[in-house]
Design a protein around this motif. Structure first.
Motif, PDB file in Angstrom:
ATOM      1  N   THR A 169      84.243 115.219  54.414  1.00  0.00           N
ATOM      2  CA  THR A 169      83.560 114.979  55.944  1.00  0.00           C
ATOM      3  C   THR A 169      84.449 113.721  56.415  1.00  0.00           C
ATOM      4  O   THR A 169      85.185 112.985  55.944  1.00  0.00           O
ATOM      5  CB  THR A 169      82.351 114.575  55.760  1.00  0.00           C
ATOM      6  N   ILE A 170      84.139 113.600  57.703  1.00  0.00           N
ATOM      7  CA  ILE A 170      84.784 112.507  58.539  1.00  0.00           C
ATOM      8  C   ILE A 170      84.778 110.999  57.855  1.00  0.00           C
ATOM      9  O   ILE A 170      85.524 110.318  58.083  1.00  0.00           O
ATOM     10  CB  ILE A 170      84.572 112.808  59.992  1.00  0.00           C
ATOM     11  N   PRO A 171      83.476 110.863  57.446  1.00  0.00           N
ATOM     12  CA  PRO A 171      83.282 109.179  57.068  1.00  0.00           C
ATOM     13  C   PRO A 171      84.142 109.242  55.723  1.00  0.00           C
ATOM     14  O   PRO A 171      84.939 107.946  55.551  1.00  0.00           O
ATOM     15  CB  PRO A 171      81.981 109.383  56.548  1.00  0.00           C
ATOM     16  N   LEU A 172      84.544 110.245  54.761  1.00  0.00           N
ATOM     17  CA  LEU A 172      85.502 110.167  53.717  1.00  0.00           C
ATOM     18  C   LEU A 172      86.680 110.032  54.149  1.00  0.00           C
ATOM     19  O   LEU A 172      87.697 109.381  53.670  1.00  0.00           O
ATOM     20  CB  LEU A 172      85.291 111.374  52.761  1.00  0.00           C
ATOM     21  N   GLY A 173      87.126 110.861  55.200  1.00  0.00           N
ATOM     22  CA  GLY A 173      88.438 110.768  56.031  1.00  0.00           C
ATOM     23  C   GLY A 173      88.918 109.588  56.297  1.00  0.00           C
ATOM     24  O   GLY A 173      89.869 109.216  56.206  1.00  0.00           O
ATOM     25  N   LEU A 174      88.064 108.655  57.028  1.00  0.00           N
ATOM     26  CA  LEU A 174      88.195 107.381  57.493  1.00  0.00           C
ATOM     27  C   LEU A 174      88.260 106.480  56.193  1.00  0.00           C
ATOM     28  O   LEU A 174      89.187 105.531  56.400  1.00  0.00           O
ATOM     29  CB  LEU A 174      86.929 106.867  58.267  1.00  0.00           C
ATOM     30  N   LEU A 218      79.662 114.187  45.972  1.00  0.00           N
ATOM     31  CA  LEU A 218      79.623 115.641  45.983  1.00  0.00           C
ATOM     32  C   LEU A 218      80.902 116.455  46.082  1.00  0.00           C
ATOM     33  O   LEU A 218      81.266 117.302  45.688  1.00  0.00           O
ATOM     34  CB  LEU A 218      78.583 116.320  46.275  1.00  0.00           C
ATOM     35  N   ILE A 219      81.841 115.846  47.011  1.00  0.00           N
ATOM     36  CA  ILE A 219      82.967 116.311  47.347  1.00  0.00           C
ATOM     37  C   ILE A 219      84.241 115.623  46.721  1.00  0.00           C
ATOM     38  O   ILE A 219      84.225 114.534  46.692  1.00  0.00           O
ATOM     39  CB  ILE A 219      82.969 116.079  48.812  1.00  0.00           C
ATOM     40  N   PHE A 249      86.656 116.639  60.721  1.00  0.00           N
ATOM     41  CA  PHE A 249      85.777 116.829  61.815  1.00  0.00           C
ATOM     42  C   PHE A 249      84.895 118.447  61.611  1.00  0.00           C
ATOM     43  O   PHE A 249      83.783 118.343  61.925  1.00  0.00           O
ATOM     44  CB  PHE A 249      86.469 116.925  62.991  1.00  0.00           C
ATOM     45  N   THR A 250      85.830 119.469  61.151  1.00  0.00           N
ATOM     46  CA  THR A 250      85.244 120.613  61.217  1.00  0.00           C
ATOM     47  C   THR A 250      84.249 120.791  59.919  1.00  0.00           C
ATOM     48  O   THR A 250      83.151 121.206  60.105  1.00  0.00           O
ATOM     49  CB  THR A 250      86.387 121.851  60.914  1.00  0.00           C
TER      50      THR A 250
END
Length: 239
Positions: A186-191, A178-179, A32-33
């Protein structure tokens, strides 16, 4: 599990603890951060640059104005998937892979064509006499933009803020490309990586993760709802 028995029914009991578990054990507090670090500068850059460019393309006269504008608009015709490989190698050469600053730069570049198109369309609907009067009074181009036209463009600016916030917050493909570090996701990747188990899916945690992803966007839209509607309907009726 309730969702297996009747997937279209409301839950009999709300389990708030799932959100807490996803937030800490699923590292959504970090994701989220990271999303905030990417989204906020990206929105500021796109809104600022698009507003200046939209004003210049609509009110100022200079050599190659229309050609340059249509070059920006070509960004609409090129999907991200078509440039994803060359984008990766370019960012790799400049050392921007696995950096949030690289993701901000990529999202800003891709978001500018729409932002410039939106702001230019709004400024085109403002009378040219306002610009002429400002020049007669001795205003520089930047002073005319900042003091006169930018306040008038508040509905369009806030509409662009909403559009760009939603797009940047939900952006998945660029972040996936890129990450690479788990700490920078980021939060979509975490999901995407939120499964709950090695061979099974924990639907309650996934639903809690979707809630965490969606809630900020709902809040942003509710805050700017009125001006957002004004911005997207500006210029629809003329006369």
């Amino acid at each position: 599990m309730e969702i297996s028995e009747n997937p279209f029914s409301l839950p009999k009991k709300l389990h708030i603890e799932n959100i807490s578990e996803v937030w800490y054990k699923g590292h959504f507090n970090i994701y989220f951060t990271n999303s905030l670090i990417v989204t906020i500068p990206n929105v500021i850059l796109v809104v600022f640059l698009s507003s200046i460019a939209g004003f210049a393309f609509s009110k100022m006269k200079f050599i190659g104005r229309d050609i340059l504008f249509y070059m920006f608009i070509l960004g609409f015709t090129i999907p991200v998937q078509a440039i994803i490989i060359s984008l990766f190698y370019d960012f790799q050469n400049y050392g921007l892979i696995n950096k949030l600053s690289g993701l901000i730069l990529a999202e800003t570049g891709i978001g500018l064509p729409f932002g410039i198109f939106l702001m230019r369309s709004f400024f085109m609907n403002l009378p040219n006499e306002i610009y002429d009067a400002a020049k007669i009074d001795g205003c520089s181009n930047f002073r005319a933009f900042y003091s006169i036209f930018l306040p008038l463009a508040k509905p369009a600016v806030l509409s662009l803020v909403v559009f760009q916030t939603i797009w940047s917050w939900n952006e998945f493909l660029l972040a996936l490309l890129l990450i690479q570090s788990e700490k920078l996701r980021t939060i979509p990747l975490g999901l995407m990586f939120l499964k709950g188990g090695r061979y099974t899916l924990n639907y309650s945690q996934i639903a809690a993760g979707i809630t965490v992803v969606s809630l900020p966007l709902i809040i942003v839209y509710l805050i700017f709802q009125r001006t957002f509607i004004e911005g997207i309907t500006a210029g629809a009726v003329k006369g």
